[in-house]
Design a protein around this motif. Structure first.
Motif, PDB file in Angstrom:
ATOM      1  N   GLU A  79       0.833  -1.204   0.000  1.00 52.91           N
ATOM      2  CA  GLU A  79       0.000   0.000   0.000  1.00 52.91           C
ATOM      3  C   GLU A  79       0.868   1.255   0.000  1.00 52.91           C
ATOM      4  O   GLU A  79       0.454   2.302  -0.494  1.00 52.91           O
ATOM      5  CB  GLU A  79      -0.888  -0.013   1.261  1.00 52.91           C
ATOM      6  CG  GLU A  79      -1.937   1.073   1.285  1.00 52.91           C
ATOM      7  CD  GLU A  79      -2.557   1.278   2.666  1.00 52.91           C
ATOM      8  OE1 GLU A  79      -1.865   1.148   3.682  1.00 52.91           O
ATOM      9  OE2 GLU A  79      -3.749   1.575   2.707  1.00 52.91           O
ATOM     10  N   ASP A  98      -0.690  -4.451   3.448  1.00 54.28           N
ATOM     11  CA  ASP A  98      -0.926  -3.159   4.099  1.00 54.28           C
ATOM     12  C   ASP A  98      -0.048  -3.243   5.345  1.00 54.28           C
ATOM     13  O   ASP A  98      -0.419  -3.857   6.338  1.00 54.28           O
ATOM     14  CB  ASP A  98      -2.415  -3.019   4.464  1.00 54.28           C
ATOM     15  CG  ASP A  98      -2.717  -1.722   5.201  1.00 54.28           C
ATOM     16  OD1 ASP A  98      -1.770  -0.993   5.554  1.00 54.28           O
ATOM     17  OD2 ASP A  98      -3.915  -1.447   5.436  1.00 54.28           O
ATOM     18  N   ASP A 101      -1.996  -0.977   9.237  1.00 53.56           N
ATOM     19  CA  ASP A 101      -3.393  -0.590   9.072  1.00 53.56           C
ATOM     20  C   ASP A 101      -3.889   0.114  10.333  1.00 53.56           C
ATOM     21  O   ASP A 101      -3.596  -0.333  11.445  1.00 53.56           O
ATOM     22  CB  ASP A 101      -4.244  -1.850   8.821  1.00 53.56           C
ATOM     23  CG  ASP A 101      -5.722  -1.521   8.819  1.00 53.56           C
ATOM     24  OD1 ASP A 101      -6.162  -0.829   7.893  1.00 53.56           O
ATOM     25  OD2 ASP A 101      -6.432  -1.935   9.758  1.00 53.56           O
ATOM     26  N   GLY A 102      -4.616   1.195  10.123  1.00 52.59           N
ATOM     27  CA  GLY A 102      -5.175   1.918  11.268  1.00 52.59           C
ATOM     28  C   GLY A 102      -4.231   2.997  11.749  1.00 52.59           C
ATOM     29  O   GLY A 102      -4.164   3.283  12.953  1.00 52.59           O
ATOM     30  N   GLU A 261      -6.526  -4.851   1.428  1.00 55.56           N
ATOM     31  CA  GLU A 261      -7.407  -4.878   2.600  1.00 55.56           C
ATOM     32  C   GLU A 261      -8.642  -5.737   2.364  1.00 55.56           C
ATOM     33  O   GLU A 261      -8.973  -6.621   3.165  1.00 55.56           O
ATOM     34  CB  GLU A 261      -7.836  -3.440   2.965  1.00 55.56           C
ATOM     35  CG  GLU A 261      -6.663  -2.573   3.382  1.00 55.56           C
ATOM     36  CD  GLU A 261      -6.975  -1.083   3.525  1.00 55.56           C
ATOM     37  OE1 GLU A 261      -6.537  -0.473   4.496  1.00 55.56           O
ATOM     38  OE2 GLU A 261      -7.661  -0.520   2.645  1.00 55.56           O
TER      39      GLU A 261
HETATM   40 MN    MN Z   1      -5.411  -0.057   5.973  1.00 52.22          MN
END
Ligand code: MN
Ligand code: AHG
Ligand code: MN
Length: 313
Positions: A79, A98, A101-102, A261
């Motif tokens: 990503e 990814d 993430d977050g 994702e």
């Molecule tokens: Mn993500």
């Protein structure tokens, strides 16, 4: 000493999963030290998609790339990178990731994660990832929360491993995660309500109706802002998650990326007995048309996902 108990991991994929776990354990240590270590949540630039990159996004990407190079990964799609990288020209696998993430939750001590998806490598680097999500041979996430854990599927159920901080090793905690059929919780970023489509609004209004409404039961609401945390909660105790398309510019296909994702979460959820769609169509029958393409995502307990599809008809 491997970073994961090898018992249920297919032998040929073991070096890849082991490299992911070793890096996951290392990141878990960095995240646990938070402000005592290096700066993690500081903005350091933008990725090719225009998302803000945090220091930890970049660090995680670099660590996974380096660890996966000697592990049989030929094509590496991240990503955080514009194009697919060749790690080992002889490698058998194409891995999408990814790395973090977050990222809006890094500085607030809330669960963040890593999501990955594995295909057999094709000759063409990008084409290795632009194929039906059903062709994934493995997918998983590592969650960095109160526990660091790995949920992973090789197409025969969803397995759960937990990192034992005393040994630095991921050990099996469940051979078959099972997503409950009925849901009592739903998740959607409700601040976007004014932009939703009619079917999405209708579903949320059914949830809000509680015992007095057509559902005949009260539904609780949760939104963490980390897809990994949301998925783990739903795999554990049921529920629904929606990141639909909405009327905002740039959200015609929602926010989440198909390759990094949506596809891996759909594989994990279906292998645990749940369902995942774009609102109507099963994600596993879809494929990305471009590496960073977005795709609306609805997943969770099968009764609810079916109800949302019916509202879309
Ligand atoms: Mn993500
Ligand atoms: P990332 O940190 O990799 O960019 O992903 C964030 C994603 C996902 O984890 C979460 O569900 C969603 O973005 C939150 O989006 P909103 O801020 O629009 O709610
Ligand atoms: Mn990310």
């Amino acid at each position: 000493m491997p970073a994961i108990d090898p018992a249920l991991v297919p032998e040929d994929l073991f070096p890849v999963i082991d490299a992911l776990c070793a890096t996951g354990a290392q990141l878990s240590g960095v995240i646990a030290r938070g402000p005592l270590g290096q700066s993690l949540g500081a903005g350091v630039g933008e990725n090719s998609d225009g998302d803000q990159q945090k220091a930890l996004d970049v660090m995680a990407d670099e660590l996974f790339e380096a660890a996966l190079k000697p592990a049989g990964v030929r094509h590496y799609a991240s990503e955080e990178q514009e194009v697919v990288l060749t790690l080992d020209p002889e490698g058998a696998y194409a891995l999408a990731i990814d790395p973090l993430d977050g990222s809006s939750n890094i500085d607030v001590n809330v669960t963040i994660g890593t999501i990955f998806s594995i295909f057999q490598a094709a000759e063409d680097a990008t084409a290795s990832f632009l194929r039906p999500a059903s062709e994934q041979i493995a997918a998983g996430y590592i969650a960095y929360g109160p526990q660091t854990l790995l949920a992973v599927t090789f197409g025969a159920g969803t397995l759960l491993y937990v990192l034992d901080p005393e040994t630095g090793r991921f050990s099996l905690a469940s051979e078959a995660m099972s997503l409950p059929e009925a849901a009592r919780e739903y998740s959607i970023n409700a601040s976007n309500r004014r932009h939703w489509t009619a079917p999405v609004l209708a579903y949320v209004e059914e949830c809000e109706g509680g015992t007095q409404g057509s559902k005949g039961k009260d539904m609780n609401f949760r939104w963490v802002g980390s897809l990994v945390a949301e998925t783990h909660r739903i795999l554990t105790r049921g529920g629904t998650f929606l990141y639909p398309s909405d009327a905002r510019k740039g959200y015609e296909k929602g926010r989440l990326r198909m390759v990094y994702e949506v596809a891996p979460m759909a594989f994990l959820v279906e292998q645990a007995g749940g369902q995942a769609t774009d609102g109507k169509t099963p994600i596993l029958s879809l494929q990305a048309g471009a590496l960073h393409e977005r795709c609306p995502l609805v997943f969770g307990s099968s009764e609810e996902v079916a109800r949302i599809a019916a509202l879309h008809d």
